[in-house]
Design a protein around this motif. Structure first.
Motif, PDB file in Angstrom:
ATOM      1  N   ARG A 165      -6.939  18.209  -1.452  1.00  0.00           N
ATOM      2  CA  ARG A 165      -6.118  17.387  -0.556  1.00  0.00           C
ATOM      3  C   ARG A 165      -5.609  16.171  -1.330  1.00  0.00           C
ATOM      4  O   ARG A 165      -6.395  15.335  -1.795  1.00  0.00           O
ATOM      5  CB  ARG A 165      -6.938  16.922   0.654  1.00  0.00           C
ATOM      6  N   LEU A 166      -4.293  16.088  -1.481  1.00  0.00           N
ATOM      7  CA  LEU A 166      -3.664  14.935  -2.106  1.00  0.00           C
ATOM      8  C   LEU A 166      -3.007  14.108  -1.008  1.00  0.00           C
ATOM      9  O   LEU A 166      -2.130  14.608  -0.292  1.00  0.00           O
ATOM     10  CB  LEU A 166      -2.626  15.363  -3.141  1.00  0.00           C
ATOM     11  N   SER A 167      -3.449  12.863  -0.848  1.00  0.00           N
ATOM     12  CA  SER A 167      -2.995  12.007   0.239  1.00  0.00           C
ATOM     13  C   SER A 167      -2.197  10.835  -0.320  1.00  0.00           C
ATOM     14  O   SER A 167      -2.560  10.264  -1.358  1.00  0.00           O
ATOM     15  CB  SER A 167      -4.188  11.483   1.045  1.00  0.00           C
ATOM     16  N   ARG A 168      -1.125  10.466   0.413  1.00  0.00           N
ATOM     17  CA  ARG A 168      -0.249   9.381  -0.051  1.00  0.00           C
ATOM     18  C   ARG A 168       0.217   8.558   1.145  1.00  0.00           C
ATOM     19  O   ARG A 168       0.605   9.119   2.177  1.00  0.00           O
ATOM     20  CB  ARG A 168       0.961   9.958  -0.785  1.00  0.00           C
ATOM     21  N   ILE A 169       0.180   7.231   1.031  1.00  0.00           N
ATOM     22  CA  ILE A 169       0.708   6.347   2.076  1.00  0.00           C
ATOM     23  C   ILE A 169       2.227   6.391   2.021  1.00  0.00           C
ATOM     24  O   ILE A 169       2.833   6.039   1.000  1.00  0.00           O
ATOM     25  CB  ILE A 169       0.223   4.893   1.893  1.00  0.00           C
ATOM     26  N   GLU A 170       2.847   6.837   3.122  1.00  0.00           N
ATOM     27  CA  GLU A 170       4.301   6.982   3.166  1.00  0.00           C
ATOM     28  C   GLU A 170       5.001   5.768   3.770  1.00  0.00           C
ATOM     29  O   GLU A 170       6.121   5.432   3.371  1.00  0.00           O
ATOM     30  CB  GLU A 170       4.664   8.215   3.994  1.00  0.00           C
ATOM     31  N   ALA A 171       4.384   5.125   4.768  1.00  0.00           N
ATOM     32  CA  ALA A 171       5.071   4.026   5.458  1.00  0.00           C
ATOM     33  C   ALA A 171       4.051   3.147   6.156  1.00  0.00           C
ATOM     34  O   ALA A 171       2.975   3.609   6.558  1.00  0.00           O
ATOM     35  CB  ALA A 171       6.080   4.564   6.468  1.00  0.00           C
ATOM     36  N   VAL A 172       4.398   1.873   6.312  1.00  0.00           N
ATOM     37  CA  VAL A 172       3.645   0.903   7.113  1.00  0.00           C
ATOM     38  C   VAL A 172       4.660   0.178   7.984  1.00  0.00           C
ATOM     39  O   VAL A 172       5.579  -0.466   7.463  1.00  0.00           O
ATOM     40  CB  VAL A 172       2.873  -0.102   6.230  1.00  0.00           C
ATOM     41  N   THR A 173       4.506   0.312   9.317  1.00  0.00           N
ATOM     42  CA  THR A 173       5.513  -0.228  10.249  1.00  0.00           C
ATOM     43  C   THR A 173       4.831  -1.014  11.350  1.00  0.00           C
ATOM     44  O   THR A 173       3.862  -0.534  11.953  1.00  0.00           O
ATOM     45  CB  THR A 173       6.329   0.910  10.883  1.00  0.00           C
ATOM     46  N   LEU A 230      -6.539   2.952   2.740  1.00  0.00           N
ATOM     47  CA  LEU A 230      -5.707   2.470   3.842  1.00  0.00           C
ATOM     48  C   LEU A 230      -5.576   0.949   3.773  1.00  0.00           C
ATOM     49  O   LEU A 230      -6.514   0.258   3.374  1.00  0.00           O
ATOM     50  CB  LEU A 230      -6.311   2.886   5.185  1.00  0.00           C
ATOM     51  N   PRO A 231      -4.420   0.411   4.190  1.00  0.00           N
ATOM     52  CA  PRO A 231      -4.190  -1.029   4.061  1.00  0.00           C
ATOM     53  C   PRO A 231      -5.082  -1.831   5.012  1.00  0.00           C
ATOM     54  O   PRO A 231      -5.504  -1.332   6.054  1.00  0.00           O
ATOM     55  CB  PRO A 231      -2.706  -1.181   4.428  1.00  0.00           C
ATOM     56  N   PRO A 232      -5.367  -3.095   4.672  1.00  0.00           N
ATOM     57  CA  PRO A 232      -6.225  -3.958   5.491  1.00  0.00           C
ATOM     58  C   PRO A 232      -5.460  -4.564   6.670  1.00  0.00           C
ATOM     59  O   PRO A 232      -5.223  -5.785   6.718  1.00  0.00           O
ATOM     60  CB  PRO A 232      -6.689  -5.022   4.501  1.00  0.00           C
ATOM     61  N   VAL A 233      -5.091  -3.732   7.634  1.00  0.00           N
ATOM     62  CA  VAL A 233      -4.313  -4.196   8.789  1.00  0.00           C
ATOM     63  C   VAL A 233      -5.163  -5.166   9.610  1.00  0.00           C
ATOM     64  O   VAL A 233      -6.292  -4.829   9.990  1.00  0.00           O
ATOM     65  CB  VAL A 233      -3.877  -3.004   9.659  1.00  0.00           C
ATOM     66  N   TRP A 287       0.815  -1.217   0.000  1.00  0.00           N
ATOM     67  CA  TRP A 287       0.000   0.000   0.000  1.00  0.00           C
ATOM     68  C   TRP A 287       0.855   1.277   0.000  1.00  0.00           C
ATOM     69  O   TRP A 287       0.340   2.352  -0.240  1.00  0.00           O
ATOM     70  CB  TRP A 287      -0.933   0.011   1.213  1.00  0.00           C
ATOM     71  N   ILE A 288       2.165   1.139   0.287  1.00  0.00           N
ATOM     72  CA  ILE A 288       3.027   2.317   0.294  1.00  0.00           C
ATOM     73  C   ILE A 288       3.063   2.924  -1.113  1.00  0.00           C
ATOM     74  O   ILE A 288       3.279   2.231  -2.104  1.00  0.00           O
ATOM     75  CB  ILE A 288       4.449   1.949   0.756  1.00  0.00           C
ATOM     76  N   GLY A 289       2.826   4.206  -1.172  1.00  0.00           N
ATOM     77  CA  GLY A 289       2.769   4.902  -2.450  1.00  0.00           C
ATOM     78  C   GLY A 289       1.372   5.083  -2.992  1.00  0.00           C
ATOM     79  O   GLY A 289       1.154   5.874  -3.927  1.00  0.00           O
ATOM     80  N   ARG A 290       0.393   4.373  -2.407  1.00  0.00           N
ATOM     81  CA  ARG A 290      -0.986   4.538  -2.868  1.00  0.00           C
ATOM     82  C   ARG A 290      -1.458   5.954  -2.547  1.00  0.00           C
ATOM     83  O   ARG A 290      -1.116   6.510  -1.505  1.00  0.00           O
ATOM     84  CB  ARG A 290      -1.882   3.498  -2.202  1.00  0.00           C
ATOM     85  N   SER A 291      -2.255   6.528  -3.412  1.00  0.00           N
ATOM     86  CA  SER A 291      -2.685   7.912  -3.203  1.00  0.00           C
ATOM     87  C   SER A 291      -4.162   8.075  -3.541  1.00  0.00           C
ATOM     88  O   SER A 291      -4.759   7.233  -4.216  1.00  0.00           O
ATOM     89  CB  SER A 291      -1.848   8.884  -4.048  1.00  0.00           C
TER      90      SER A 291
END
Length: 281
Positions: free
Chosen positions: A105-113, A76-79, A13-17
């Motif tokens: 509003r431009l939204s982007r997934i930056e990290a999943v930790t 958002l990822p399926p955590v 999902w990182i990079g998804r916008s």
């Protein structure tokens, strides 16, 4: 705990916008001020963090999960952890917003930790939002979302202790939250998370001892308090949630002002910080 394969899947999902836009209307500003009991200033400046109510995703009611959030696996990822909260955020203010402006509003997934916390496994998702006003940069925001296991008690983590700087005078303002405040803010932000307005759900299903005061409400109050004390809006503001504020008992906004900066926090009934924040000018 997500498996290694699940973590690898979530990392996809990182990079998804996604992108949303909205016209900033005077009616929204009036509703925001009414929600927080803010008087209109003589210079007409808009309230701090009003942008959190703008250009939000519009999810059909049928597409919401049982907790009121949009079903997992879209933007958002399926955590595979049941509880989702706003853990913190940071804002850089480039230019003020104005009534009548087109907000994008431009939204982007930056990290999943994935991490191990005091209460068990945690998964942090970092989202970067670029907010434009009539095509010009206005606000850069980092949003940190945390997913964790279900509550097993009151849902109230121990509050963080806060020590004031040596010799500092700590400013304080008492806030009495109310159920109408929580409901109105949920409506302003189009946030259907039931822990903020559905008492039987918050206590019986998610294990809290009362309704949860929104993290963004606390951040908004602290950022506006910093602006009021300094006589000018901050250029940067960041916050981190350490424990929830539950129910409608009064809590306090606290500020320790320095030269060009301030430490701020919300103090829960009985002491200890629920949210820690910093403002810079």
């Amino acid at each position: 705990m997500p498996s290694q394969d699940e973590v690898a899947h979530l990392s996809g999902w990182i990079g998804r916008s996604e992108e949303h836009s909205e016209l900033l209307g005077a009616e929204l500003v009036a509703r925001f001020r009414a929600t927080f009991d803010i008087e209109t200033p003589t210079d007409g400046a808009l309230p701090m963090l009003l942008h959190l109510c703008l250009a939000q995703p519009v999810t059909p009611t049928a597409a919401l999960a049982a907790d009121g959030h949009p079903a997992k696996g879209g933007f958002l990822p399926p955590v595979p952890l049941p509880t989702r909260m706003w853990a913190g955020g940071a804002f850089t203010f480039h230019a003020p917003l104005h009534v009548g402006a087109q907000i994008r509003r431009l939204s982007r997934i930056e990290a999943v930790t994935v991490k191990q916390g005091r209460s068990g496994e945690l998964c942090f998702v970092t989202v970067r939002h670029e907010i434009e006003s009539d095509g010009q940069p206005a606000i850069t925001e980092q949003q940190d979302i945390v997913y964790r296991a279900a509550n097993t008690g009151s849902g109230a983590a121990p509050a963080a202790p806060v020590a004031a700087s040596g010799g500092a005078v700590v400013q304080r303002r008492r806030i009495t939250p109310s159920e109408p405040l929580l409901f109105r803010y949920s409506a302003l932000t189009f946030n259907a998370h039931r822990i903020h307005y559905d008492h039987p759900y918050a206590t019986g299903t998610e294990g809290y001892s009362g309704l949860v005061v929104h993290g963004p409400i606390q951040a908004t109050l602290l950022c506006q308090y910093a602006a009021d004390l300094a006589g000018a809006p901050p250029a940067r503001f960041s916050f981190r949630s350490t424990a929830p504020i539950l129910g409608t008992a009064p809590f306090e906004l606290c500020a320790d002002l320095g030269a060009g900066c301030a430490r701020l926090w919300t103090e829960r009934p009985g002491g200890g910080a629920a949210m820690l924040a910093e403002a810079e000018w």
